[in-house]
Design a protein around this motif. Structure first.
Motif, mmCIF file in Angstrom:
data_model
loop_
_atom_site.group_PDB
_atom_site.id
_atom_site.type_symbol
_atom_site.label_atom_id
_atom_site.label_comp_id
_atom_site.label_asym_id
_atom_site.label_seq_id
_atom_site.Cartn_x
_atom_site.Cartn_y
_atom_site.Cartn_z
ATOM 1 N N ALA A 78 0.823 -1.215 0.000
ATOM 2 C CA ALA A 78 0.000 0.000 0.000
ATOM 3 C C ALA A 78 0.855 1.263 0.000
ATOM 4 O O ALA A 78 0.625 2.186 -0.789
ATOM 5 C CB ALA A 78 -0.936 -0.012 1.211
ATOM 6 N N PHE A 79 1.858 1.335 0.874
ATOM 7 C CA PHE A 79 2.678 2.540 0.996
ATOM 8 C C PHE A 79 3.757 2.621 -0.081
ATOM 9 O O PHE A 79 4.244 3.705 -0.389
ATOM 10 C CB PHE A 79 3.338 2.595 2.377
ATOM 11 C CG PHE A 79 2.403 2.982 3.476
ATOM 12 C CD1 PHE A 79 2.036 4.299 3.668
ATOM 13 C CD2 PHE A 79 1.878 2.029 4.331
ATOM 14 C CE1 PHE A 79 1.169 4.671 4.681
ATOM 15 C CE2 PHE A 79 1.017 2.372 5.350
ATOM 16 C CZ PHE A 79 0.657 3.698 5.526
ATOM 17 N N ALA A 106 -3.957 7.011 -1.415
ATOM 18 C CA ALA A 106 -5.416 7.154 -1.449
ATOM 19 C C ALA A 106 -5.932 6.193 -2.503
ATOM 20 O O ALA A 106 -5.474 6.215 -3.656
ATOM 21 C CB ALA A 106 -5.818 8.587 -1.779
ATOM 22 N N ARG A 107 -6.869 5.334 -2.101
ATOM 23 C CA ARG A 107 -7.363 4.309 -3.012
ATOM 24 C C ARG A 107 -8.860 4.115 -2.826
ATOM 25 O O ARG A 107 -9.406 4.398 -1.771
ATOM 26 C CB ARG A 107 -6.635 2.980 -2.785
ATOM 27 C CG ARG A 107 -5.183 3.002 -3.244
ATOM 28 C CD ARG A 107 -4.543 1.633 -3.122
ATOM 29 N NE ARG A 107 -3.240 1.604 -3.749
ATOM 30 C CZ ARG A 107 -2.110 1.931 -3.145
ATOM 31 N NH1 ARG A 107 -2.138 2.292 -1.888
ATOM 32 N NH2 ARG A 107 -0.959 1.893 -3.785
ATOM 33 N N ALA A 108 -9.481 3.596 -3.870
ATOM 34 C CA ALA A 108 -10.903 3.253 -3.824
ATOM 35 C C ALA A 108 -11.072 1.854 -4.388
ATOM 36 O O ALA A 108 -10.308 1.422 -5.255
ATOM 37 C CB ALA A 108 -11.732 4.259 -4.622
ATOM 38 N N GLN A 158 -4.378 7.298 3.655
ATOM 39 C CA GLN A 158 -3.501 7.088 4.807
ATOM 40 C C GLN A 158 -2.184 7.841 4.619
ATOM 41 O O GLN A 158 -1.659 7.950 3.513
ATOM 42 C CB GLN A 158 -3.222 5.597 5.020
ATOM 43 C CG GLN A 158 -2.430 5.306 6.289
ATOM 44 C CD GLN A 158 -2.803 3.988 6.915
ATOM 45 O OE1 GLN A 158 -3.716 3.308 6.480
ATOM 46 N NE2 GLN A 158 -2.094 3.610 7.967
ATOM 47 N N LEU A 159 -1.677 8.344 5.729
ATOM 48 C CA LEU A 159 -0.418 9.075 5.757
ATOM 49 C C LEU A 159 0.492 8.454 6.804
ATOM 50 O O LEU A 159 0.049 8.150 7.920
ATOM 51 C CB LEU A 159 -0.661 10.553 6.090
ATOM 52 C CG LEU A 159 0.577 11.450 6.216
ATOM 53 C CD1 LEU A 159 1.270 11.583 4.865
ATOM 54 C CD2 LEU A 159 0.188 12.821 6.762
ATOM 55 N N ARG A 160 1.756 8.256 6.453
ATOM 56 C CA ARG A 160 2.757 7.689 7.354
ATOM 57 C C ARG A 160 3.921 8.661 7.487
ATOM 58 O O ARG A 160 4.501 9.090 6.490
ATOM 59 C CB ARG A 160 3.262 6.348 6.826
ATOM 60 C CG ARG A 160 4.341 5.699 7.688
ATOM 61 C CD ARG A 160 4.887 4.449 7.039
ATOM 62 N NE ARG A 160 5.850 3.770 7.902
ATOM 63 C CZ ARG A 160 7.016 3.295 7.495
ATOM 64 N NH1 ARG A 160 7.372 3.408 6.220
ATOM 65 N NH2 ARG A 160 7.824 2.679 8.332
ATOM 66 N N VAL A 161 4.265 9.004 8.724
ATOM 67 C CA VAL A 161 5.377 9.914 9.003
ATOM 68 C C VAL A 161 6.328 9.232 9.977
ATOM 69 O O VAL A 161 5.890 8.735 11.027
ATOM 70 C CB VAL A 161 4.881 11.252 9.597
ATOM 71 C CG1 VAL A 161 6.066 12.159 9.901
ATOM 72 C CG2 VAL A 161 3.928 11.942 8.637
ATOM 73 N N VAL A 162 7.604 9.194 9.636
ATOM 74 C CA VAL A 162 8.637 8.616 10.489
ATOM 75 C C VAL A 162 9.718 9.667 10.693
ATOM 76 O O VAL A 162 10.224 10.240 9.717
ATOM 77 C CB VAL A 162 9.253 7.343 9.874
ATOM 78 C CG1 VAL A 162 10.347 6.784 10.776
ATOM 79 C CG2 VAL A 162 8.178 6.294 9.632
ATOM 80 N N ARG A 179 -5.247 7.465 9.355
ATOM 81 C CA ARG A 179 -6.056 6.772 8.352
ATOM 82 C C ARG A 179 -7.475 7.328 8.360
ATOM 83 O O ARG A 179 -8.021 7.665 9.406
ATOM 84 C CB ARG A 179 -6.084 5.275 8.637
ATOM 85 C CG ARG A 179 -7.028 4.483 7.767
ATOM 86 C CD ARG A 179 -7.084 3.027 8.160
ATOM 87 N NE ARG A 179 -5.851 2.320 7.818
ATOM 88 C CZ ARG A 179 -5.676 1.030 8.012
ATOM 89 N NH1 ARG A 179 -6.637 0.295 8.576
ATOM 90 N NH2 ARG A 179 -4.541 0.448 7.657
ATOM 91 N N ALA A 180 -8.061 7.386 7.173
ATOM 92 C CA ALA A 180 -9.459 7.788 7.026
ATOM 93 C C ALA A 180 -10.147 6.799 6.097
ATOM 94 O O ALA A 180 -9.647 6.513 5.006
ATOM 95 C CB ALA A 180 -9.571 9.201 6.466
#
Length: 347
Positions: A78-79, A106-108, A158-162, A179-180
């Motif tokens: 996904a990411f 972002a996916r549908a 979804q957003l990922r921050v490291v 995530r939404a």
């Protein structure tokens, strides 16, 4: 007369030389001013950075892997393998640099579901609790059935921050995911499915804590190994659920192992329900993993204590159904070249 003429000629030559020197000095001064203007313009165009740091760069690179917190195949798919990297490099007298990476998607998807069930009879024991025992005389008879088809367009962003930094005692960092989910008209529910902090004490040993997937989850089989983006509805009872925890992990080459203390609070008697109904209880989980190019596998286990009295009083479940949650599982995977992967799990 001859002496006077020579003196006049010498004075004229000296005047010409002095004029030439003044012109050269003026040209040099003009060049210095132009160079200074160029440096000022370059400094004004340079992005501002925090005090004590000399350079900030933004680039694209490999997505980071947080020590002690692995990602499933589904999450990696996904990411993706790339991320935007913001690096703050220190000056010579500063102790460390900081790196911030972010990625997202972002996916549908068109999701079809079908329900077809039949319940022919229900039985209750002497205490009135529900039982499915055909040898007992029925106290309550019932017959229900359900046949339902459902199709939806569902979406997820979804957003990922490291963020990580080196210190005198090792690397420290955090990972936050937001995530939404969307299902039809209306706003999406935004929540954090990972909130994690870690301290890499050595290159092999990492201490971490926060909210993430349980170590007892088996990362193999259909749900664990699938690279599709919608598998939240197919854990096949192998996933005990995400939970707040503290974890100590060790990794060396392809071998890794970890132990965790997990919060065992159940909400409404189920994982992921509403209000707390299990009191202040703890649990534990652990795993041993091997990750090779052709073969990989893991053995994992989880146990979470249950407050039977609190759970029964809440009405979530009868007391004799309120037993501690535990699971021991194994998973193996085989890479079949570039053609496919074979993944098996049991618990």
């Amino acid at each position: 007369m001859k002496m006077i003429k020579m003196a006049l000629l010498g004075g004229a030559a000296l005047a010409v030389t002095a004029a030439g020197a003044q012109a050269d000095d003026l040209d040099a001064l003009k060049a210095q001013i132009e160079a200074l203007n160029t440096r000022v313009a370059a400094m004004e165009a340079t992005p501002a950075v925090p005090a004590g740091y000399s350079l900030l760069t933004v680039s694209e690179g490999a997505a980071p892997q947080v020590p002690g917190l692995g990602m499933t195949n589904s999450e990696r798919a996904a990411f993706g393998e790339k991320a935007t990297i913001i690096s703050v490099m220190p000056t010579a007298d500063a102790p460390a640099g900081t790196t911030i990476t972010w990625s997202g998607f972002a996916r549908a998807g068109l999701v079809y579901g079908s329900t077809d069930s039949d319940v022919t009879a229900s039985y209750r024991d002497e205490d009135g609790f529900l039982r499915l025992d055909l040898n007992d005389d029925p106290i309550l008879d019932a017959s229900t059935s359900a046949d339902d088809d459902d199709i939806d367009v569902r979406a997820r962003g979804q957003l990922r921050v490291v963020a990580s930094t080196d210190t005198a005692v090792g690397e420290v960092g955090v990972e936050i995911r937001m995530r939404a989910n969307f299902n039809g008209n209306g706003d999406g529910d935004v929540y954090s499915d990972v909130a994690w902090g870690y301290w890499a004490m050595t290159p092999e040993l990492t201490f971490g804590g926060g909210y993430a997937g349980s170590l007892g989850n088996i990362g193999y089989g259909y749900d664990g190994a699938c690279t599709c983006h919608y598998t939240d509805n197919a854990d096949l009872a192998f996933n005990p659920g995400d939970v707040s925890q503290m974890r100590l992990s060790y990794a060396s080459g392809p071998f890794s192992m970890a132990l965790a203390v997990e919060d065992a609070s159940l909400r409404d008697g189920t994982l992921g329900g509403g209000d707390a109904a299990n009191g202040d209880r703890l649990g534990a989980a652990g795993e041993i993993k091997y990750s090779g190019d052709m073969f990989s596998g893991e053995i994992s286990g989880v146990w979470r204590d249950i407050d039977e009295d609190s759970l029964a009083e809440s009405g979530s479940a009868p007391s004799h159904f309120a037993e501690s949650l535990w699971q021991v599982g194994i998973g193996v995977g085989f890479a079949l070249g570039d053609i496919a992967n074979l993944s098996l799990a049991a618990a």
